[in-house]
Design an enzyme around this catalytic site. Structure first.
Site, PDB file in Angstrom:
ATOM      1  N   ASP A  16       0.829  -1.206   0.000  1.00 43.05           N
ATOM      2  CA  ASP A  16       0.000   0.000   0.000  1.00 43.05           C
ATOM      3  C   ASP A  16       0.868   1.263   0.000  1.00 43.05           C
ATOM      4  O   ASP A  16       1.955   1.260   0.583  1.00 43.05           O
ATOM      5  CB  ASP A  16      -0.892  -0.027   1.256  1.00 43.05           C
ATOM      6  CG  ASP A  16      -2.117   0.852   1.098  1.00 43.05           C
ATOM      7  OD1 ASP A  16      -2.330   1.417   0.004  1.00 43.05           O
ATOM      8  OD2 ASP A  16      -2.865   0.989   2.075  1.00 43.05           O
ATOM      9  N   GLY A  17       0.366   2.306  -0.649  1.00 37.71           N
ATOM     10  CA  GLY A  17       1.029   3.608  -0.570  1.00 37.71           C
ATOM     11  C   GLY A  17       1.618   4.116  -1.880  1.00 37.71           C
ATOM     12  O   GLY A  17       2.249   5.183  -1.905  1.00 37.71           O
ATOM     13  N   ASN A  18       1.392   3.392  -2.976  1.00 38.03           N
ATOM     14  CA  ASN A  18       1.943   3.849  -4.271  1.00 38.03           C
ATOM     15  C   ASN A  18       1.401   5.216  -4.666  1.00 38.03           C
ATOM     16  O   ASN A  18       2.141   6.073  -5.165  1.00 38.03           O
ATOM     17  CB  ASN A  18       1.571   2.867  -5.391  1.00 38.03           C
ATOM     18  CG  ASN A  18       2.205   1.502  -5.217  1.00 38.03           C
ATOM     19  OD1 ASN A  18       3.145   1.355  -4.462  1.00 38.03           O
ATOM     20  ND2 ASN A  18       1.673   0.516  -5.921  1.00 38.03           N
ATOM     21  N   ARG A  29      -0.426   8.832 -10.345  1.00 40.05           N
ATOM     22  CA  ARG A  29      -0.545   7.629  -9.508  1.00 40.05           C
ATOM     23  C   ARG A  29       0.068   6.417 -10.226  1.00 40.05           C
ATOM     24  O   ARG A  29       0.673   5.552  -9.601  1.00 40.05           O
ATOM     25  CB  ARG A  29      -2.012   7.363  -9.162  1.00 40.05           C
ATOM     26  CG  ARG A  29      -2.606   8.420  -8.232  1.00 40.05           C
ATOM     27  CD  ARG A  29      -4.071   8.126  -7.942  1.00 40.05           C
ATOM     28  NE  ARG A  29      -4.263   6.811  -7.344  1.00 40.05           N
ATOM     29  CZ  ARG A  29      -4.147   6.548  -6.043  1.00 40.05           C
ATOM     30  NH1 ARG A  29      -3.867   7.517  -5.182  1.00 40.05           N
ATOM     31  NH2 ARG A  29      -4.337   5.330  -5.588  1.00 40.05           N
ATOM     32  N   SER A  61      -7.070  -5.751  -5.817  1.00 39.08           N
ATOM     33  CA  SER A  61      -8.176  -6.368  -5.073  1.00 39.08           C
ATOM     34  C   SER A  61      -9.478  -6.299  -5.867  1.00 39.08           C
ATOM     35  O   SER A  61      -9.592  -5.524  -6.830  1.00 39.08           O
ATOM     36  CB  SER A  61      -8.361  -5.650  -3.732  1.00 39.08           C
ATOM     37  OG  SER A  61      -8.926  -4.379  -3.956  1.00 39.08           O
ATOM     38  N   ASN A  64     -10.513  -2.849  -6.080  1.00 37.64           N
ATOM     39  CA  ASN A  64      -9.725  -1.936  -6.932  1.00 37.64           C
ATOM     40  C   ASN A  64     -10.338  -1.728  -8.320  1.00 37.64           C
ATOM     41  O   ASN A  64      -9.983  -0.771  -9.021  1.00 37.64           O
ATOM     42  CB  ASN A  64      -8.280  -2.432  -7.094  1.00 37.64           C
ATOM     43  CG  ASN A  64      -7.424  -2.264  -5.850  1.00 37.64           C
ATOM     44  OD1 ASN A  64      -6.454  -2.990  -5.646  1.00 37.64           O
ATOM     45  ND2 ASN A  64      -7.768  -1.309  -4.988  1.00 37.64           N
ATOM     46  N   TRP A  65     -11.288  -2.585  -8.710  1.00 35.83           N
ATOM     47  CA  TRP A  65     -11.973  -2.370  -9.998  1.00 35.83           C
ATOM     48  C   TRP A  65     -12.720  -1.032 -10.007  1.00 35.83           C
ATOM     49  O   TRP A  65     -13.050  -0.505 -11.065  1.00 35.83           O
ATOM     50  CB  TRP A  65     -12.974  -3.505 -10.281  1.00 35.83           C
ATOM     51  CG  TRP A  65     -12.329  -4.809 -10.662  1.00 35.83           C
ATOM     52  CD1 TRP A  65     -12.319  -5.957  -9.909  1.00 35.83           C
ATOM     53  CD2 TRP A  65     -11.616  -5.124 -11.872  1.00 35.83           C
ATOM     54  NE1 TRP A  65     -11.640  -6.952 -10.585  1.00 35.83           N
ATOM     55  CE2 TRP A  65     -11.205  -6.473 -11.784  1.00 35.83           C
ATOM     56  CE3 TRP A  65     -11.284  -4.398 -13.018  1.00 35.83           C
ATOM     57  CZ2 TRP A  65     -10.481  -7.103 -12.807  1.00 35.83           C
ATOM     58  CZ3 TRP A  65     -10.559  -5.038 -14.027  1.00 35.83           C
ATOM     59  CH2 TRP A  65     -10.166  -6.365 -13.910  1.00 35.83           C
TER      60      TRP A  65
HETATM   61  C1  FPP Z   1      -1.875   0.175  -3.284  1.00 33.73           C
HETATM   62  O1  FPP Z   1      -1.435   1.511  -3.294  1.00 33.73           O
HETATM   63  C2  FPP Z   1      -1.359  -0.519  -4.451  1.00 33.73           C
HETATM   64  C3  FPP Z   1      -2.133  -1.047  -5.436  1.00 33.73           C
HETATM   65  C4  FPP Z   1      -3.605  -0.983  -5.440  1.00 33.73           C
HETATM   66  C5  FPP Z   1      -1.518  -1.693  -6.615  1.00 33.73           C
HETATM   67  C6  FPP Z   1      -0.315  -2.514  -6.311  1.00 33.73           C
HETATM   68  C7  FPP Z   1       0.398  -2.689  -7.568  1.00 33.73           C
HETATM   69  C8  FPP Z   1       1.716  -2.778  -7.720  1.00 33.73           C
HETATM   70  C9  FPP Z   1       2.685  -2.772  -6.617  1.00 33.73           C
HETATM   71  C10 FPP Z   1       2.286  -2.797  -9.093  1.00 33.73           C
HETATM   72  C11 FPP Z   1       1.865  -3.953  -9.933  1.00 33.73           C
HETATM   73  C12 FPP Z   1       2.205  -5.237  -9.354  1.00 33.73           C
HETATM   74  C13 FPP Z   1       2.900  -6.228  -9.904  1.00 33.73           C
HETATM   75  C14 FPP Z   1       2.834  -7.552  -9.211  1.00 33.73           C
HETATM   76  C15 FPP Z   1       3.704  -6.097 -11.143  1.00 33.73           C
HETATM   77  P1  FPP Z   1      -2.510   2.674  -3.414  1.00 33.73           P
HETATM   78  O2  FPP Z   1      -2.674   2.990  -4.845  1.00 33.73           O
HETATM   79  O3  FPP Z   1      -3.761   2.267  -2.693  1.00 33.73           O
HETATM   80  O4  FPP Z   1      -1.781   3.818  -2.666  1.00 33.73           O
HETATM   81  P2  FPP Z   1      -2.447   4.969  -1.770  1.00 33.73           P
HETATM   82  O5  FPP Z   1      -3.031   4.289  -0.566  1.00 33.73           O
HETATM   83  O6  FPP Z   1      -1.266   5.800  -1.437  1.00 33.73           O
HETATM   84  O7  FPP Z   1      -3.437   5.653  -2.647  1.00 33.73           O
END
Ligand code: FPP
Length: 237
Positions: A16-18, A29, A61, A64-65
């Site tokens: 989490d946290g991207n 994002r 998840s 996430n859709w």
């Molecule tokens: C949560 O961060 C992350 C995700 C919903 C996507 C995770 C995907 C990856 C790490 C990349 C793709 C994966 C692979 C296996 C190649 P968030 O977007 O909810 O962050 P936020 O809470 O800061 O908004």
């Protein structure tokens, strides 16, 4: 004297946290997910080096859709490019499974996944499960449907439904329960991840955003896990 560390058999990671990492840098994002995917590759390699037998990551998840289509498309494309390189898994000896509701994925991705799962299943290194369109409740509904169908067909009676039958109907059939769940990004909740398999999991929460997560952070989680295990086993005075 240092005690030998108890390694978890199965580690789960909620990456989490991207989004926040990218926003803080004035980036899109999707750039955050891109960096997250790079970190993911490093952590898989590191977990393998540490001798972890099973690793499950939550890449996307069922919830996430609901994100904007360009963000969903961006994550799917990252997965495509990660899954495409089948040679990499042979070289690195990684066995890959994708767990989740594949019926919602694009056809080319489903085909790519089937090829990769088949081509890597005899690899003897780390077993990597990628949660994609994954939800713990969905997985349990999927298992319940299979069991209901068996009962309807008369191949089992209700009394024969037990823990081991449910386990055999999960996406992770035949794999050990998850021992340690790491969640980055500061939230402290399970978010529908490995609900059955994590019934006895230890949780490790860190405020570090996933794109900043390093192999040393992974080691810190293992270290904390080993301390908790030793307390539970009553080894420490
Ligand atoms: C949560 O961060 C992350 C995700 C919903 C996507 C995770 C995907 C990856 C790490 C990349 C793709 C994966 C692979 C296996 C190649 P968030 O977007 O909810 O962050 P936020 O809470 O800061 O908004």
């Amino acid at each position: 004297m240092t005690q030998p560390q108890a390694l978890p058999n199965h580690v789960g990671i909620i990456m989490d946290g991207n989004g926040r990492w990218a926003t803080a840098r004035g980036l899109s994002r999707n750039r955050g997910h891109q960096k997250g995917a790079e970190v993911f590759g490093q952590i898989v390699r590191h977990a393998q080096k540490r001798g972890i037998p099973y690793l499950t990551v939550y890449a996307f998840s069922t919830e996430n859709w609901n994100r904007p289509p360009e963000e969903v498309g961006g994550i799917m494309n990252l997965l495509r490019s990660y899954l495409r390189d089948a040679d990499k898994y042979r070289k690195e000896n990684v066995a890959v499974s994708v767990i989740g509701d594949k019926s919602r994925l694009d056809v080319d991705l489903v085909e790519m996944i089937a090829k990769l799962e088949e081509g890597s299943r005899h690899n003897t290194g780390i077993h990597l499960n990628i949660g994609l369109s994954y939800g713990g409740r969905d997985e349990l509904v999927h298992a319940a449907r299979q069991i209901a169908a068996m009962a309807q067909a008369g191949s089992i009676s209700p009394q024969e439904v037990d823990h081991s039958l449910v386990e055999r109907c999960l996406y992770t059939a035949g794999q050990p329960d998850v021992d340690l769940i790491i969640r980055t990004g500061g939230e402290q909740r399970v978010s529908n991840f490995l609900l059955w398999q994590g019934a006895y999991a230890e949780f490790y929460f860190t405020p570090t955003l996933w794109p900043d997560f390093t192999p040393a952070d992974f080691d810190a989680a293992l270290e904390e896990y080993s301390r908790r295990e030793r307390r539970m086993g009553g080894i420490l005075p």
